[in-house]
Design a protein around this motif. Sequence first.
Motif, PDB file in Angstrom:
ATOM      1  N   ARG A  42       0.800  -1.216   0.000  1.00 18.95           N
ATOM      2  CA  ARG A  42       0.000   0.000   0.000  1.00 18.95           C
ATOM      3  C   ARG A  42       0.841   1.277   0.000  1.00 18.95           C
ATOM      4  NH1 ARG A  42      -5.493  -0.609   0.781  1.00 18.95           N
ATOM      5  NH2 ARG A  42      -5.963  -2.538   1.848  1.00 18.95           N
ATOM      6  N   LYS A  43       1.851   1.293   0.852  1.00 19.78           N
ATOM      7  CA  LYS A  43       2.650   2.518   0.955  1.00 19.78           C
ATOM      8  C   LYS A  43       3.494   2.780  -0.291  1.00 19.78           C
ATOM      9  CE  LYS A  43       3.071   4.250   5.577  1.00 19.78           C
ATOM     10  NZ  LYS A  43       3.993   4.654   6.642  1.00 19.78           N
ATOM     11  N   ALA A  46       1.290   4.153  -2.798  1.00 15.58           N
ATOM     12  CA  ALA A  46       0.884   5.539  -2.522  1.00 15.58           C
ATOM     13  C   ALA A  46       2.018   6.524  -2.817  1.00 15.58           C
ATOM     14  CB  ALA A  46       0.425   5.680  -1.079  1.00 15.58           C
ATOM     15  N   GLU A  90     -14.008  14.216   2.107  1.00 14.27           N
ATOM     16  CA  GLU A  90     -14.453  14.755   3.378  1.00 14.27           C
ATOM     17  C   GLU A  90     -13.192  15.081   4.157  1.00 14.27           C
ATOM     18  OE1 GLU A  90     -16.303  11.648   5.643  1.00 14.27           O
ATOM     19  OE2 GLU A  90     -15.671  10.161   4.180  1.00 14.27           O
ATOM     20  N   TYR A 147      -0.529  15.692   5.198  1.00 19.31           N
ATOM     21  CA  TYR A 147      -0.903  14.276   5.158  1.00 19.31           C
ATOM     22  C   TYR A 147      -0.394  13.601   3.891  1.00 19.31           C
ATOM     23  CZ  TYR A 147      -3.916  14.781   9.208  1.00 19.31           C
ATOM     24  OH  TYR A 147      -4.389  14.991  10.464  1.00 19.31           O
ATOM     25  N   PHE A 188       2.481  11.333   4.265  1.00 18.75           N
ATOM     26  CA  PHE A 188       2.312  10.113   5.053  1.00 18.75           C
ATOM     27  C   PHE A 188       2.952   8.872   4.418  1.00 18.75           C
ATOM     28  CE2 PHE A 188      -0.173   6.380   6.334  1.00 18.75           C
ATOM     29  CZ  PHE A 188       0.012   6.425   7.708  1.00 18.75           C
ATOM     30  N   PRO A 189       2.710   8.598   3.131  1.00 17.57           N
ATOM     31  CA  PRO A 189       3.291   7.376   2.565  1.00 17.57           C
ATOM     32  C   PRO A 189       4.823   7.381   2.529  1.00 17.57           C
ATOM     33  CG  PRO A 189       2.098   8.623   0.889  1.00 17.57           C
ATOM     34  CD  PRO A 189       1.784   9.254   2.195  1.00 17.57           C
ATOM     35  N   PHE A 205       5.756   6.338  13.030  1.00 19.38           N
ATOM     36  CA  PHE A 205       6.186   7.256  14.083  1.00 19.38           C
ATOM     37  C   PHE A 205       7.234   8.275  13.627  1.00 19.38           C
ATOM     38  CE2 PHE A 205       5.609   3.069  16.293  1.00 19.38           C
ATOM     39  CZ  PHE A 205       4.254   3.263  16.482  1.00 19.38           C
ATOM     40  N   GLN A 259       2.407  13.991  -2.162  1.00 20.23           N
ATOM     41  CA  GLN A 259       2.759  12.572  -2.235  1.00 20.23           C
ATOM     42  C   GLN A 259       3.881  12.342  -3.240  1.00 20.23           C
ATOM     43  OE1 GLN A 259      -1.737  11.181  -2.137  1.00 20.23           O
ATOM     44  NE2 GLN A 259      -0.448   9.374  -2.373  1.00 20.23           N
ATOM     45  N   LEU A 318       0.568   6.516  20.556  1.00 19.90           N
ATOM     46  CA  LEU A 318       1.508   6.207  19.477  1.00 19.90           C
ATOM     47  C   LEU A 318       0.800   6.122  18.117  1.00 19.90           C
ATOM     48  CD1 LEU A 318       3.917   3.569  21.046  1.00 19.90           C
ATOM     49  CD2 LEU A 318       4.439   5.918  20.398  1.00 19.90           C
ATOM     50  N   GLN A 358      -1.369   9.630  14.967  1.00 21.17           N
ATOM     51  CA  GLN A 358      -1.245  10.170  13.616  1.00 21.17           C
ATOM     52  C   GLN A 358      -2.003   9.303  12.607  1.00 21.17           C
ATOM     53  OE1 GLN A 358      -0.433  12.958  12.680  1.00 21.17           O
ATOM     54  NE2 GLN A 358      -0.046  12.823  10.494  1.00 21.17           N
ATOM     55  N   ARG A 359      -1.969   7.978  12.846  1.00 18.74           N
ATOM     56  CA  ARG A 359      -2.699   7.064  11.961  1.00 18.74           C
ATOM     57  C   ARG A 359      -4.196   7.319  12.050  1.00 18.74           C
ATOM     58  NH1 ARG A 359       1.403   3.886  10.284  1.00 18.74           N
ATOM     59  NH2 ARG A 359       2.827   5.475  11.037  1.00 18.74           N
ATOM     60  N   ASN A 403      -5.502  10.199  12.691  1.00 16.65           N
ATOM     61  CA  ASN A 403      -5.746  11.416  11.915  1.00 16.65           C
ATOM     62  C   ASN A 403      -5.919  11.097  10.437  1.00 16.65           C
ATOM     63  OD1 ASN A 403      -5.741  13.262  13.982  1.00 16.65           O
ATOM     64  ND2 ASN A 403      -3.543  13.611  13.909  1.00 16.65           N
ATOM     65  N   VAL A 404      -5.084  10.199   9.933  1.00 13.22           N
ATOM     66  CA  VAL A 404      -5.172   9.841   8.515  1.00 13.22           C
ATOM     67  C   VAL A 404      -6.484   9.097   8.250  1.00 13.22           C
ATOM     68  CG1 VAL A 404      -4.116   8.511   6.654  1.00 13.22           C
ATOM     69  CG2 VAL A 404      -2.678   9.808   8.212  1.00 13.22           C
ATOM     70  N   LEU A 407      -9.199   9.522   9.656  1.00 19.56           N
ATOM     71  CA  LEU A 407     -10.294  10.496   9.685  1.00 19.56           C
ATOM     72  C   LEU A 407     -10.537  11.133   8.316  1.00 19.56           C
ATOM     73  CD1 LEU A 407      -9.933  12.576  12.964  1.00 19.56           C
ATOM     74  CD2 LEU A 407     -11.739  11.009  12.344  1.00 19.56           C
ATOM     75  N   LEU A 408      -9.572  10.994   7.407  1.00 21.56           N
ATOM     76  CA  LEU A 408      -9.766  11.562   6.069  1.00 21.56           C
ATOM     77  C   LEU A 408     -10.742  10.718   5.253  1.00 21.56           C
ATOM     78  CD1 LEU A 408      -6.075  12.453   5.184  1.00 21.56           C
ATOM     79  CD2 LEU A 408      -7.896  14.049   5.717  1.00 21.56           C
ATOM     80  N   LEU A 433      -3.558   6.930   0.632  1.00 25.02           N
ATOM     81  CA  LEU A 433      -2.324   7.455   1.225  1.00 25.02           C
ATOM     82  C   LEU A 433      -1.441   6.326   1.740  1.00 25.02           C
ATOM     83  CD1 LEU A 433      -3.518  10.608   3.179  1.00 25.02           C
ATOM     84  CD2 LEU A 433      -1.936  10.547   1.272  1.00 25.02           C
ATOM     85  N   GLY A 434      -1.891   5.092   1.533  1.00 29.30           N
ATOM     86  CA  GLY A 434      -1.046   3.961   1.894  1.00 29.30           C
ATOM     87  C   GLY A 434      -1.314   3.400   3.271  1.00 29.30           C
ATOM     88  N   LEU A 435      -2.416   3.816   3.904  1.00 31.37           N
ATOM     89  CA  LEU A 435      -2.750   3.272   5.217  1.00 31.37           C
ATOM     90  C   LEU A 435      -3.544   1.982   5.031  1.00 31.37           C
ATOM     91  CD1 LEU A 435      -2.650   4.213   8.327  1.00 31.37           C
ATOM     92  CD2 LEU A 435      -5.065   4.691   8.005  1.00 31.37           C
ATOM     93  N   ASN A 436      -3.204   0.984   5.833  1.00 30.53           N
ATOM     94  CA  ASN A 436      -3.988  -0.240   5.829  1.00 30.53           C
ATOM     95  C   ASN A 436      -5.272   0.038   6.618  1.00 30.53           C
ATOM     96  OD1 ASN A 436      -5.125  -2.712   6.200  1.00 30.53           O
ATOM     97  ND2 ASN A 436      -3.270  -3.703   6.954  1.00 30.53           N
ATOM     98  N   TYR A 441      -6.119  -1.056  10.485  1.00 29.51           N
ATOM     99  CA  TYR A 441      -6.054  -0.084  11.565  1.00 29.51           C
ATOM    100  C   TYR A 441      -7.406   0.120  12.226  1.00 29.51           C
ATOM    101  CZ  TYR A 441      -1.221   1.080  11.604  1.00 29.51           C
ATOM    102  OH  TYR A 441       0.130   0.994  11.784  1.00 29.51           O
TER     103      TYR A 441
END
Lengths: 266, 336
Positions: free
Chosen positions: A70-71, A74, A85, A98, A101-102, A107, A154, B215, B218-219, B221-222, B224-225, B233-236, B240
């Motif tokens: 995924r990353k 992205a 939204e 944001y 992010f990818p 962290f 990105q 910890l 931030q994930r 926050n992402v 929430l999009l 954006l590459g988030l699983n 999550y």
Amino acid sequence: MFEIKNVHIGYQANEVISDLTIQLEAGKIHSIIGPNGCGKSTFLKAIGNQLKATYGEIVFQSSNIHKWGRKPFARELAYLMQENESNPEITVRQLIEYGRFPHKKKFERLNQDDQAIVEEAIKLTNLINLAERAVNSLSGGERQRAWIAMALAQQPTVLLLDEPTSYLDIHHQLEIIELLKQLNTEQGITIILVLHDINQAAMISDQIIALKSGRLYDFGIPKDVITQTMLHDVFKVNAEIIISSQSESISIYNFHLLNESLNNKK
Amino acid sequence: MMNDNKGFRKRKSWKAFVTICFLFLAIFSVMFSLGTGAVSVDIKSILSILFGDSASEYYDIIWNIRLPRTLVAVFVGINLALSGAILQGVMRNPMADPHIIGVSSGAGLFGITILLVFPAYSHLLVPVSFIGAMLTSLLIYLLAWDRGASPMRIVLAGVAASAFLNAGVNALYTFYSDRIQGAVSFMVGNLSAKSWEQVEIIVPYSLIGLTLAILSAQRMNVLLLGDSKSKSLGLNTEGYRLWFIAISALLAASAVSIVGLLGFVGLIVPHAARLLVGNDYKILLPASALLGVAVLCLSDTIGRVAFAPIELPVGIIMGGIGAPFFLYLLRKKRTL
């Protein structure tokens, strides 16, 4: 860039995309056109790895789209949905951040390079004066630019956009179209977008993909694809087309419905 | 641009200011809770006892009676507030709270079964209600699953499962109406007679939950999009979502299994914190946790002293004071 081979999406009676085979080249602007419900957005979702194809294969940069993490995906491809939204009081700058992010490990915080990239995206989309405003307080056109800026952060090689100009007035539509052209020529970003407006598609595209009820109707340069026959077959309208010789621009005007579809309604 | 910039900085420092206020409020509430009761203890004596002065005349009251109760309130406050904050984010729904993932109904049915049907095993109340809470959340997640568990499906599955389990609770009430007395305080949630034993049970969950939640802020926050945006954006996204639901189930289950079905904290506290510090989970999570501590300690203290010697369960105070205050916030600030 993209090789789409015999792709079907959806099941038997509900098949949205049927047997689609097409190759999309890097560095070009591709527009997908077609009537409502012809599968434009579905097709875009499939190549954006948001939706799995039922059959067939989608190859992105020489490996199957499902093999991409995924990353890493992205980092190559940014996707702008039809409806976005956002968090109510998030600022434009935070939204754009944001986009980094990818590129970040778990962290990991944004560093100066990231900030520079965000700054660059803000400049390119002409949002300098709006950067600290809340996204929700922006007008439709400004908001759309903010989402494009996030996609730019990105640093993708491909940008997918699903009807980026709908709900905007003509001035802001052109603003987006010009911005996309600029990104394509100056940054070399490959752009694949769904458009409703055939004139806009003609204006911006190197290649046009015309879909009709989930099947590929035609694919090629605007001049070849945008024809009266295509308008008749795909959109069920008659129209006149002028191709101006000097600027190679195409304009379609004097649209009217086909008589048969009028009769059908009666 | 200058003005905008200033406004932004102001907002940022405002958030920090509010969070620090919450911190002081939390500390004050803990002290207030320790010092107030049938015997008032001054702050100096409390501090000296906390720092190990076992010779004080108040040692027994503070160390063995009030401190464990207050600490349970502290950690329950943290857990429920965090759990609610996380769920509101995951479900992208400001009305979400630990009820939605079935924690309350699960702990309710299992806990009531122990209290009414098997009163001889009431020492197992905490682990059994914990298991009930976790099993119900898992069940709801599985029921909602259809190529991914969308927030809407989770909410609906949660409503259905809770209705079903509550029917079970009401059936037990009817069958064992003679034993209902002992179950009431569990159903409203109360902090009376909490000892060091309960503190030891809840602390690890709080610390682990708090760490994991902060910890992962931030994930969140992402997330929430929105699903497709965070995916792109590459988030699983699906992974999550499960991760966050698991954390909040763990937090809420450990809290309700100890104090009973304390509602409201998980809904109101994160909501109030959100109205004041905004939606950024890096700030919202610690702010909610601190406000949760303050709200629970204050409510419990008021419940202990307001109608002394009768002790009102904390759940009743929370509803009585919290709801009007919440409505006030809601009317004052309209950006939800």
